[in-house]
Design a protein around this motif. Structure first.
Motif, PDB file in Angstrom:
ATOM      1  N   PRO A  72      95.984 -27.939  54.714  1.00 40.59           N
ATOM      2  CA  PRO A  72      95.148 -28.221  55.889  1.00 40.59           C
ATOM      3  C   PRO A  72      94.243 -27.030  56.212  1.00 40.59           C
ATOM      4  N   GLY A  73      93.010 -27.329  56.612  1.00 41.20           N
ATOM      5  CA  GLY A  73      92.101 -26.255  57.052  1.00 41.20           C
ATOM      6  C   GLY A  73      91.275 -25.687  55.923  1.00 41.20           C
ATOM      7  N   PRO A  74      90.270 -24.868  56.251  1.00 41.83           N
ATOM      8  CA  PRO A  74      89.361 -24.354  55.227  1.00 41.83           C
ATOM      9  C   PRO A  74      90.032 -23.388  54.258  1.00 41.83           C
ATOM     10  N   VAL A  75      89.564 -23.455  53.030  1.00 43.58           N
ATOM     11  CA  VAL A  75      90.183 -22.765  51.905  1.00 43.58           C
ATOM     12  C   VAL A  75      89.093 -22.018  51.161  1.00 43.58           C
ATOM     13  N   ASP A  76      89.380 -20.837  50.690  1.00 43.02           N
ATOM     14  CA  ASP A  76      88.464 -20.169  49.762  1.00 43.02           C
ATOM     15  C   ASP A  76      88.892 -20.565  48.362  1.00 43.02           C
ATOM     16  N   THR A  77      88.147 -21.532  47.798  1.00 50.10           N
ATOM     17  CA  THR A  77      88.582 -22.106  46.518  1.00 50.10           C
ATOM     18  C   THR A  77      88.436 -21.108  45.381  1.00 50.10           C
ATOM     19  N   GLU A  78      87.517 -20.152  45.526  1.00 45.31           N
ATOM     20  CA  GLU A  78      87.338 -19.190  44.437  1.00 45.31           C
ATOM     21  C   GLU A  78      88.458 -18.152  44.425  1.00 45.31           C
ATOM     22  N   LEU A  79      88.854 -17.693  45.593  1.00 46.60           N
ATOM     23  CA  LEU A  79      89.968 -16.737  45.667  1.00 46.60           C
ATOM     24  C   LEU A  79      91.332 -17.446  45.633  1.00 46.60           C
ATOM     25  N   GLY A  80      91.331 -18.763  45.867  1.00 42.02           N
ATOM     26  CA  GLY A  80      92.604 -19.502  45.842  1.00 42.02           C
ATOM     27  C   GLY A  80      93.482 -19.215  47.043  1.00 42.02           C
ATOM     28  N   ILE A  81      92.861 -19.044  48.219  1.00 40.23           N
ATOM     29  CA  ILE A  81      93.632 -18.766  49.440  1.00 40.23           C
ATOM     30  C   ILE A  81      93.150 -19.651  50.593  1.00 40.23           C
ATOM     31  N   MET A  82      94.017 -19.795  51.605  1.00 36.63           N
ATOM     32  CA  MET A  82      93.604 -20.468  52.827  1.00 36.63           C
ATOM     33  C   MET A  82      92.934 -19.446  53.748  1.00 36.63           C
ATOM     34  N   ILE A  83      91.826 -19.876  54.397  1.00 34.58           N
ATOM     35  CA  ILE A  83      91.101 -18.966  55.292  1.00 34.58           C
ATOM     36  C   ILE A  83      91.657 -19.056  56.711  1.00 34.58           C
ATOM     37  N   MET A  84      91.897 -20.278  57.168  1.00 31.51           N
ATOM     38  CA  MET A  84      92.550 -20.487  58.457  1.00 31.51           C
ATOM     39  C   MET A  84      93.747 -21.369  58.167  1.00 31.51           C
ATOM     40  N   ALA A  85      94.833 -21.178  58.897  1.00 28.05           N
ATOM     41  CA  ALA A  85      96.035 -21.959  58.615  1.00 28.05           C
ATOM     42  C   ALA A  85      96.777 -22.214  59.913  1.00 28.05           C
ATOM     43  N   SER A  86      96.111 -22.969  60.811  1.00 27.75           N
ATOM     44  CA  SER A  86      96.708 -23.161  62.140  1.00 27.75           C
ATOM     45  C   SER A  86      98.028 -23.920  62.064  1.00 27.75           C
ATOM     46  N   ASN A  87      98.189 -24.793  61.059  1.00 30.56           N
ATOM     47  CA  ASN A  87      99.449 -25.529  60.920  1.00 30.56           C
ATOM     48  C   ASN A  87     100.444 -24.861  59.975  1.00 30.56           C
ATOM     49  N   LEU A  88     100.037 -23.773  59.352  1.00 36.31           N
ATOM     50  CA  LEU A  88     100.916 -23.073  58.405  1.00 36.31           C
ATOM     51  C   LEU A  88     100.838 -21.569  58.663  1.00 36.31           C
ATOM     52  N   PRO A  89     101.403 -21.132  59.791  1.00 32.92           N
ATOM     53  CA  PRO A  89     101.248 -19.732  60.190  1.00 32.92           C
ATOM     54  C   PRO A  89     101.665 -18.780  59.063  1.00 32.92           C
ATOM     55  N   GLY A  90     100.870 -17.752  58.838  1.00 32.69           N
ATOM     56  CA  GLY A  90     101.190 -16.766  57.814  1.00 32.69           C
ATOM     57  C   GLY A  90     100.528 -17.044  56.471  1.00 32.69           C
ATOM     58  N   PHE A  91      99.977 -18.259  56.319  1.00 34.39           N
ATOM     59  CA  PHE A  91      99.361 -18.602  55.032  1.00 34.39           C
ATOM     60  C   PHE A  91      97.909 -18.126  54.903  1.00 34.39           C
ATOM     61  N   GLU A  92      97.327 -17.619  56.011  1.00 28.55           N
ATOM     62  CA  GLU A  92      95.970 -17.074  55.900  1.00 28.55           C
ATOM     63  C   GLU A  92      96.009 -15.957  54.855  1.00 28.55           C
ATOM     64  N   ASN A  93      95.120 -16.066  53.879  1.00 30.01           N
ATOM     65  CA  ASN A  93      94.953 -15.031  52.841  1.00 30.01           C
ATOM     66  C   ASN A  93      96.192 -14.825  51.958  1.00 30.01           C
ATOM     67  N   TYR A  94      97.168 -15.696  52.074  1.00 31.41           N
ATOM     68  CA  TYR A  94      98.374 -15.573  51.228  1.00 31.41           C
ATOM     69  C   TYR A  94      98.044 -16.082  49.810  1.00 31.41           C
ATOM     70  N   PRO A  95      98.391 -15.300  48.778  1.00 30.20           N
ATOM     71  CA  PRO A  95      97.933 -15.638  47.407  1.00 30.20           C
ATOM     72  C   PRO A  95      98.773 -16.721  46.744  1.00 30.20           C
ATOM     73  N   VAL A  96      98.780 -17.918  47.345  1.00 28.07           N
ATOM     74  CA  VAL A  96      99.669 -18.975  46.866  1.00 28.07           C
ATOM     75  C   VAL A  96      99.321 -19.418  45.442  1.00 28.07           C
ATOM     76  N   CYS A  97      98.035 -19.539  45.131  1.00 27.03           N
ATOM     77  CA  CYS A  97      97.646 -19.924  43.762  1.00 27.03           C
ATOM     78  C   CYS A  97      98.094 -18.871  42.755  1.00 27.03           C
ATOM     79  N   HIS A  98      97.835 -17.639  43.104  1.00 31.89           N
ATOM     80  CA  HIS A  98      98.186 -16.529  42.208  1.00 31.89           C
ATOM     81  C   HIS A  98      99.689 -16.535  41.904  1.00 31.89           C
TER      82      HIS A  98
END
Lengths: 305, 305
Positions: A72-98
Motif C-alpha cells: 500500500p502507498g507510493p513505492v520507489d520502484t527503482e530502489l525497491g522500497i516503500m516511500i510512505m507506509a502509513s499502514n505498515l509502520p517502519g517499512f519506509e525505506n526498508y530494503p524489502v526487495c534487496h
C-alpha cells in the motif's frame, strides 16, 4: 511455462502465491502481517511463506523466474522500497526487495497495490486485448495505474496513478493532506458517503445508499450523484487527453453501484473528449476479483520479458 | 552511425532533413507546401525533396534507416494518417506514410508536431538524461507529449498530449470546440492576450505585454498572471499525478516571458504534488530551437531501435 511468486503485503494480512504466466495459481500461503513487530519480523515471515509454497510444479524455487510485491502507498520502484507506509509502520525505506533478492537469488520487484491491480487487469483481465490501459479504482480512496505494452509506467518516484490528488474543483473540499478540490475529496466513496450523511444523516451508511436514494427520487442525493458523474467524467477526460489510453479499466467499491450510473458516465465522458477520440476509448469493468497477489506476480513478468 | 530523414509538414512550408542519430543535420530541402493543390501534389513534392537530399554521407538513400513526418493536429500513428488536418485540407485519412513507404521501401512514421518536438527534446534536448519526459508547449495553443524510454506514447488515436482540452476550471471560458474551462481557453498565449485586451485594451498586443505590465505594478494584469500561474501549476500537478514523469520540458511563445514567472510556477507546482514527489520533478526549459524536422527524424529512430 514460466512461474512467478506474488506477494500481497497488506497492513492486516500478507499472502504469497505461486502463479504461472497465465495467472493460474498453484500454491498459496497466508497469515496476519503483525507489522507491529517491525519490518525485519515481517520480512522473515514473507521468507517463510515463500519457503512453504509447494513449488513442485516447477521443480522447486529454482524453477521460479522472479518475485513481485504489492504494497500500500507510493513505492520507489527503482530502489525497491516503500516511500510512505502509513499502514505498515517502519517499512519506509526498508530494503524489502534487496532482502528477498539476497535470500533467494531471484529478480524481485515492488509496486503499490493500485498499480499491481492495474497490471493484473492489463495482462490477464478486462484490458488484456489493449496496448495501453489506464486503470482507476474508486472506493475509500481513488487510485490509478498506467500500463503500456503490459508494463507499468510507475514514474520517477512511483507516483504515476496517484490521481486521487489531482485537482478537480479548484478551491473545493480539502481532505487531509490532499489538494483542495482533489479527486479523492470530491468523488471517492468516502466523499460520496460524507456528502450523503450531510444531506440524509443516518439514512446513508455508505456510497451505495446515495445511489439507491437518488434512484428512488431523493433530490439531495440526485445532486450528489450528478456531481459524482460530472467529476468522474472530467477525471476520465483529463487522463484521456494526457495519455489517450486504448481503454480504461474501472473498479473499486463505488462500482458496486455501477448499474445506477455507468451509461450516463460513459455518455458524459465521451462529450468531454476530442471528436477524434469519441467512442474509441472503451470503459471496461474490472474482471479479476482478488488481484493483489496475482498482479504482484505479474511485476517480474512485465519487467523480465 | 545511423541516418534518418525527417519531414516537417506544415500548412505553409514543408522541410526535409537528413540527420544522424545524434540529431546532426547533413542536408536540407525546403519549399512552400502549396496545399491548395491537394495531398497528391504535396506528396509528390515531399518525394522530390527526399530525392534532392544530398545523401552521400550514408551512400545514398539505401543508407537511410527510416523516414518520419511531423504534422499539425491529431494523427493515427498506427494507420499512419492524419485524423484532422485543419491546416492541410485534404490530408484527413490520406495515406501519406504508405505512399512514401511504397516509393522508397523505408519504414515511415507520422506524428503530430507537439509530439515530434517533445521527442526531439527527450532524445537530444533538455530531457535527454531522464527516462520519462512530459513536454508541454504553451503558445497560441497548449500541447503536450509523453516520452517513455525515448519512445512517444501516442495513445490509442494519437491524442496523447492533447492537454489543451483538459478541464482546468469547471464551467470556465469556452473557446471554440474545446471544453468550457479547458486549459487552452484559460492559460494559453491566446487566453492571456484575450484577458489582457479585455483589461487594458490596445496596451496589450500579445501575452508578453501582460507579464510586463504586471511586473510594472498593473493590478489587472497581476490578477491575470496569478490566474496563469495557478492554472499552469494545476496542469503540471494533474499531469504529474497521472504519469509522474522524471521531468517536465516546457516551451512555446509564452515562455519567452519566463523570467517573470518561472520561480513562482516551480514553487506553486511543488506545493500541489504529493510530498514524496516534491522537488523530484525538475521543470526544464526546452533546448532545441527548430525541432520540427529533427524531431520527425527521431520517429523512426524511436520505433526501430
Amino acid at each position: 511455462m514460466k512461474y512467478y511468486i506474488g506477494i500481497d503485503l497488506g497492513g492486516t494480512n500478507v499472502r504469497t502465491l505461486l502463479v504461472d504466466e497465465h495467472g493460474e495459481s498453484y500454491s498459496e500461503v497466508k497469515g496476519p502481517t503483525e507489522c507491529e513487530n517491525g519490518p525485519d519480523y515481517v520480512c522473515d515471515k514473507i521468507i517463510k511463506q515463500i519457503e512453504s509454497l509447494d513449488t513442485s510444479v516447477c521443480g522447486g524455487l529454482q524453477g521460479v523466474e522472479g518475485i513481485g510485491i504489492g504494497a500500500p502507498g507510493p513505492v520507489d520502484t527503482e530502489l525497491g522500497i516503500m516511500i510512505m507506509a502509513s499502514n505498515l509502520p517502519g517499512f519506509e525505506n526498508y530494503p524489502v526487495c534487496h532482502k528477498l533478492k539476497e535470500k533467494f537469488g531471484l529478480p524481485t520487484f515492488i509496486d503499490n497495490d493500485a498499480n499491481v491491480a492495474g497490471l493484473a487487469e492489463a495482462v490477464l483481465g478486462a484490458g488484456k486485448d489493449y496496448r495501453t490501459n489506464y486503470f482507476i479504482t474508486c472506493s475509500t480512496g481513488v487510485g490509478g495505474a498506467f500500463v503500456v505494452d503490459k508494463k507499468l509506467v510507475s514514474g520517477g518516484r512511483g507516483h504515476a496513478g496517484e490521481i486521487g490528488n489531482m485537482i478537480l474543483v479548484p478551491g473545493g473540499y480539502k481532505q487531509g493532506a490532499l489538494n483542495p478540490g482533489a479527486v479523492e475529496g470530491e468523488i471517492s466513496g468516502t466523499a460520496l458517503t460524507r456528502k450523503g450523511k450531510e444531506a440524509k444523516g443516518d439514512l446513508v451508511k455508505h456510497a451505495g445508499d446515495v445511489f439507491k436514494l437518488a434512484a428512488e427520487g431523493d433530490e439531495a442525493c440526485q445532486k450528489i450523484v450528478e456531481e459524482f458523474i460530472d467529476g468522474f467524467s472530467t477525471l476520465l477526460a483529463n487522463v484521456a487527453h494526457t495519455v489517450d489510453p486504448h481503454c480504461f479499466v474501472l473498479g473499486g467499491g463505488v462500482f458496486k453501484s455501477k448499474a445506477y450510473f455507468w451509461d450516463e458516465l460513459e455518455k458524459r465522458f465521451n462529450s468531454k473528449i476530442h471528436v477524434g477520440m469519441r467512442n474509441h476509448i472503451p470503459l471496461l469493468f474490472k474482471e479479476i476479483d482478488d488481484c493483489g497477489a496475482i498482479g504482484a506476480a505479474m511485476l517480474p513478468m512485465s519487467q523480465l520479458d
